[in-house]
Motif scaffolding. Structure first.
Motif, mmCIF file in Angstrom:
data_model
loop_
_atom_site.group_PDB
_atom_site.id
_atom_site.type_symbol
_atom_site.label_atom_id
_atom_site.label_comp_id
_atom_site.label_asym_id
_atom_site.label_seq_id
_atom_site.Cartn_x
_atom_site.Cartn_y
_atom_site.Cartn_z
ATOM 1 N N PHE A 20 -33.844 19.492 -20.461
ATOM 2 C CA PHE A 20 -32.913 19.862 -21.250
ATOM 3 C C PHE A 20 -31.991 19.222 -22.030
ATOM 4 O O PHE A 20 -30.697 19.354 -21.513
ATOM 5 N N GLY A 21 -31.890 17.873 -21.289
ATOM 6 C CA GLY A 21 -30.213 16.802 -21.287
ATOM 7 C C GLY A 21 -30.190 16.556 -19.736
ATOM 8 O O GLY A 21 -30.017 15.738 -19.428
ATOM 9 N N VAL A 22 -29.340 17.455 -19.474
ATOM 10 C CA VAL A 22 -28.625 18.137 -18.462
ATOM 11 C C VAL A 22 -29.994 17.448 -17.498
ATOM 12 O O VAL A 22 -29.300 16.523 -15.908
ATOM 13 N N ASN A 23 -30.595 17.842 -17.193
ATOM 14 C CA ASN A 23 -31.425 17.762 -15.790
ATOM 15 C C ASN A 23 -32.615 16.628 -16.502
ATOM 16 O O ASN A 23 -33.801 16.736 -15.503
ATOM 17 N N SER A 24 -33.225 16.330 -17.361
ATOM 18 C CA SER A 24 -34.091 15.704 -17.790
ATOM 19 C C SER A 24 -34.715 14.124 -16.705
ATOM 20 O O SER A 24 -35.402 14.379 -16.362
ATOM 21 N N GLU A 25 -33.350 13.472 -16.089
ATOM 22 C CA GLU A 25 -33.514 12.580 -15.370
ATOM 23 C C GLU A 25 -34.449 13.319 -14.216
ATOM 24 O O GLU A 25 -34.818 12.742 -13.190
ATOM 25 N N ALA A 26 -33.377 14.082 -13.706
ATOM 26 C CA ALA A 26 -34.916 14.900 -12.762
ATOM 27 C C ALA A 26 -35.910 15.353 -12.216
ATOM 28 O O ALA A 26 -36.702 14.845 -11.899
ATOM 29 N N PHE A 27 -35.852 15.894 -14.026
ATOM 30 C CA PHE A 27 -37.256 16.260 -13.669
ATOM 31 C C PHE A 27 -38.149 15.302 -13.910
ATOM 32 O O PHE A 27 -39.062 15.253 -13.597
ATOM 33 N N GLY A 28 -37.668 13.715 -14.762
ATOM 34 C CA GLY A 28 -38.344 12.750 -14.317
ATOM 35 C C GLY A 28 -38.189 12.042 -13.314
ATOM 36 O O GLY A 28 -40.205 12.045 -12.548
ATOM 37 N N GLN A 29 -37.741 12.283 -12.578
ATOM 38 C CA GLN A 29 -37.778 12.037 -10.766
ATOM 39 C C GLN A 29 -39.138 12.786 -10.454
ATOM 40 O O GLN A 29 -39.593 12.628 -9.214
ATOM 41 N N TRP A 30 -38.747 13.854 -10.680
ATOM 42 C CA TRP A 30 -39.659 14.931 -9.792
ATOM 43 C C TRP A 30 -41.189 14.749 -10.481
ATOM 44 O O TRP A 30 -42.247 14.398 -9.539
ATOM 45 N N ASP B 172 -35.613 23.758 0.180
ATOM 46 C CA ASP B 172 -35.124 23.274 1.168
ATOM 47 C C ASP B 172 -33.297 24.062 0.958
ATOM 48 O O ASP B 172 -32.668 23.381 0.978
ATOM 49 N N GLU B 173 -33.303 25.005 2.200
ATOM 50 C CA GLU B 173 -31.853 25.301 2.089
ATOM 51 C C GLU B 173 -31.358 25.124 3.227
ATOM 52 O O GLU B 173 -29.984 25.030 2.970
ATOM 53 N N THR B 174 -31.592 24.160 3.689
ATOM 54 C CA THR B 174 -30.451 22.652 4.305
ATOM 55 C C THR B 174 -29.655 21.831 3.566
ATOM 56 O O THR B 174 -28.988 21.614 3.699
ATOM 57 N N GLN B 175 -29.961 22.502 1.948
ATOM 58 C CA GLN B 175 -29.506 21.319 1.292
ATOM 59 C C GLN B 175 -28.471 22.194 0.546
ATOM 60 O O GLN B 175 -27.875 21.786 -0.560
ATOM 61 N N MET B 176 -29.001 23.439 0.187
ATOM 62 C CA MET B 176 -28.067 24.813 -0.244
ATOM 63 C C MET B 176 -26.514 24.869 0.398
ATOM 64 O O MET B 176 -26.821 24.281 1.624
ATOM 65 N N THR B 177 -25.792 25.145 -0.983
ATOM 66 C CA THR B 177 -24.390 25.679 -0.022
ATOM 67 C C THR B 177 -24.723 27.178 0.384
ATOM 68 O O THR B 177 -25.834 28.217 0.708
ATOM 69 N N PRO B 178 -24.072 26.929 1.641
ATOM 70 C CA PRO B 178 -24.343 28.646 2.667
ATOM 71 C C PRO B 178 -24.683 29.706 1.680
ATOM 72 O O PRO B 178 -24.831 30.943 2.155
ATOM 73 N N GLN B 179 -23.532 30.251 0.352
ATOM 74 C CA GLN B 179 -23.610 31.288 -0.124
ATOM 75 C C GLN B 179 -25.606 31.745 -0.915
ATOM 76 O O GLN B 179 -25.620 32.402 -0.911
ATOM 77 N N THR B 180 -25.587 30.086 -1.400
ATOM 78 C CA THR B 180 -27.076 30.066 -2.081
ATOM 79 C C THR B 180 -28.386 29.842 -1.116
ATOM 80 O O THR B 180 -29.129 30.211 -0.942
ATOM 81 N N GLY C 292 -49.498 15.652 3.344
ATOM 82 C CA GLY C 292 -48.977 15.360 3.191
ATOM 83 C C GLY C 292 -47.266 14.332 2.224
ATOM 84 O O GLY C 292 -46.946 14.037 2.160
ATOM 85 N N LEU C 293 -46.808 15.446 1.929
ATOM 86 C CA LEU C 293 -45.952 16.005 0.619
ATOM 87 C C LEU C 293 -44.124 15.119 1.395
ATOM 88 O O LEU C 293 -44.033 15.910 1.968
ATOM 89 N N GLU C 294 -43.656 14.531 0.749
ATOM 90 C CA GLU C 294 -42.459 13.957 0.187
ATOM 91 C C GLU C 294 -41.607 14.855 -0.239
ATOM 92 O O GLU C 294 -41.550 13.834 -1.529
ATOM 93 N N PRO C 295 -40.649 16.241 -0.185
ATOM 94 C CA PRO C 295 -39.700 16.455 -1.459
ATOM 95 C C PRO C 295 -39.014 15.622 -2.180
ATOM 96 O O PRO C 295 -38.308 14.393 -0.833
ATOM 97 N N MET C 296 -38.314 15.687 -2.835
ATOM 98 C CA MET C 296 -37.144 14.356 -3.323
ATOM 99 C C MET C 296 -35.746 15.498 -2.948
ATOM 100 O O MET C 296 -35.317 16.976 -2.328
ATOM 101 N N SER C 297 -34.365 15.185 -3.090
ATOM 102 C CA SER C 297 -33.077 16.133 -2.311
ATOM 103 C C SER C 297 -33.061 16.851 -4.090
ATOM 104 O O SER C 297 -33.478 16.650 -4.886
ATOM 105 N N ARG C 298 -32.257 18.006 -3.050
ATOM 106 C CA ARG C 298 -32.479 18.629 -3.988
ATOM 107 C C ARG C 298 -31.065 18.616 -5.218
ATOM 108 O O ARG C 298 -30.658 19.207 -6.134
ATOM 109 N N GLN C 299 -30.270 18.338 -4.560
ATOM 110 C CA GLN C 299 -28.930 16.640 -4.642
ATOM 111 C C GLN C 299 -28.958 16.925 -6.545
ATOM 112 O O GLN C 299 -28.211 16.131 -6.445
ATOM 113 N N ALA C 300 -30.443 16.052 -6.546
ATOM 114 C CA ALA C 300 -30.326 15.516 -8.324
ATOM 115 C C ALA C 300 -30.028 16.578 -9.447
ATOM 116 O O ALA C 300 -29.852 16.370 -9.907
#
Length: 473
Positions: free
Chosen positions: A200-210, A241-249, A274-282
């Motif tokens: 829905f616009g804001v995360n369209s590019e991330a969904f596309g990469q995913w 991937d909790e390593t890419q989360m904020t401490p609170q999250t 043999g899967l390789e996830p994308m970065s949460r930062q996207a």
């Protein structure tokens, strides 16, 4: 500061050259007879085909010079000396040029084989130059509003039809590229298109990469288990991937049993395949309403995928928007009924897609898919149905559409709003007024207060060439 000034000079010169192309293409020529610099009369029979790629600017032009018909290419520069600056004097591709046109003739022009070309010094009519500068400098949107207001409805509707065709053709081409990316799989290309729409616009590019890296063949084996599908979806998105989360999250997630179950399941499946996830930062969360969080949209998409109701065949079989709504309606998994994020419980809510959200999925995924599929199958019935769906859907609403309404350009359905969105993205944002019909009517006016139909221009071209309204350009 010097570099900035040099850049501005180059930018102005490029704009002037584009304007000269426009004047030549649409024959908005001076009232006086055209002559070569050595005094021979010039009559433009056909300006030629505008070349947007490497090589001469216009192919297969027809010009009569001193009573002799010449058929060949035409090259246009702001200054004649640019011929040598661009290296045309050593390029055999320019040997078939029969006429050189420049705003300032300051050099004799010679081809690679030694021919001295006839030249015309073409002056840009002052009213055209003034209108062009005003369009580029005007801050209020749209800059051509004064020219658009008096236009009759037929001119407006014709341009909207061409814009809609342009937009559908672009989306069709994007889907064809996805089909190639997925090695000929239209089903995978449709899923990727639908996934982008769930952003829905804001995360369209991330969904596309995913979607492009998602192993659909492996996931298909687990389609009867929504939990496993959700684990694969969110795991591949990097959302587990909790390593890419904020401490609170991270703290909230690590104390949540459902998160830990998803993480364990994805760990097993990722090792298996043999899967390789994308970065949460996207993914974007900031300033999003909770119902738009990637967790919620991904759970909705997982439920829709597992329902087996929204495959390519299901979409192409729908004959109305009402049926499409039934096919695309979906909610979230049980856990997400009481959560918007991991570890934070909320009031129970099925979080089913709203009617307006489904309309956007139809506009951005179902319609382009059906149009592309119809073109691929050479089935005019499917192409027309895609257009019918857009005309059946209500008009979208945003600031730009409201501003065009103030100019007398009414949007009565989604087909009209898609045309106006195309106008905004492909023409207005790029200041590409020279390829816009509204820009054309604004350019040809002899004064800012004059109606476009009163221009004394010699133009024999009704408007810039555009794709046909049928969408089959």
């Amino acid at each position: 500061m010097k570099k900035k000034r040099n850049f501005e000079v180059v930018k102005i010169r490029m704009s002037m050259e584009k304007l000269l192309h426009y004047i030549w293409k649409h024959r908005i020529l001076p009232l006086a007879e055209l002559q070569t610099t050595d005094g021979r009369s010039v009559e433009v029979i056909d300006p030629g085909l505008h070349n947007m790629h490497a090589g001469p600017d216009f192919f297969n032009a027809k010009v009569r010079i001193d009573g002799v018909m010449w058929v060949g290419n035409v090259e246009i520069h702001e200054r004649s000396a640019d011929w040598f600056l661009h290296g045309h004097d050593t390029d055999a591709a320019y040997n078939n040029v029969v006429l050189h046109v420049a705003a300032v003739v300051d050099a004799d022009v010679v081809t690679e084989r030694g021919d001295h070309l006839p030249q015309v010094q073409l002056e840009v009519p002052q009213h055209v130059l003034a209108n062009y500068r005003r369009l580029l400098a005007f801050d209020r949107y749209p800059p051509c509003r004064d020219a658009v207001l008096p236009l009759d409805s037929i001119k407006k509707r014709t341009w909207l039809s061409a814009l809609l065709a342009e937009r559908l053709n672009e989306k069709t081409e994007a889907i064809r590229r996805r089909v190639e990316l997925f090695e000929g799989s239209w089903e995978a290309a449709f899923f990727a298109t639908m996934a982008r729409s769930f952003g829905f616009g804001v995360n369209s590019e991330a969904f596309g990469q995913w979607a492009e890296r998602l192993p659909l063949m492996q996931i298909a084996h687990h389609r009867d288990d929504p939990f496993q599908v959700e684990a694969m979806f969110m795991g591949m998105a990097g959302l587990l991937d909790e390593t890419q989360m904020t401490p609170q999250t991270r703290e909230a997630a690590e104390g949540d049993a459902y998160f830990l179950s998803l993480k364990r399941e994805f760990g097993y499946l990722s090792r298996k395949f043999g899967l390789e996830p994308m970065s949460r930062q996207a993914w974007r969360f900031l300033r999003l309403r909770p119902q738009n969080f990637p967790y919620i949209r991904m759970s909705q998409l997982a439920q829709l995928y597992c329902s087996r109701r929204a495959a390519l065949a299901d979409i192409t079989a729908c004959e109305s928007v009402k049926k499409l709504h039934a096919v695309l309606q979906t909610g979230v998994g049980e856990y997400w009924r009481t959560h918007y994020t991991f570890g934070k419980e909320s009031r129970a809510n099925d979080k089913r897609l709203s009617a307006s959200s489904i309309n956007l999925l139809i506009i951005n995924a179902a319609v382009p898919l059906l149009h592309a599929w119809g073109c691929y199958r050479d089935d005019e019935r499917l192409v027309q149905r895609a257009l019918d769906w857009l005309e059946e859907l209500p008009a979208e609403d945003n600031t730009y559409i409201r501003l065009w309404r103030e100019c007398g350009v009414e949007a009565s359905n989604a087909a009209d709003t898609q045309a106006l969105i195309q106008l905004q993205h492909r023409h207005c944002e790029r200041k590409d007024c020279l390829r816009c019909r509204f820009g054309y009517y604004s350019m040809k006016r002899s004064s800012p207060s004059q109606s476009p139909s009163q221009s004394p221009s010699q133009s024999n071209s009704e408007s810039p060439s555009q794709p046909s309204p049928s969408g089959r350009a």
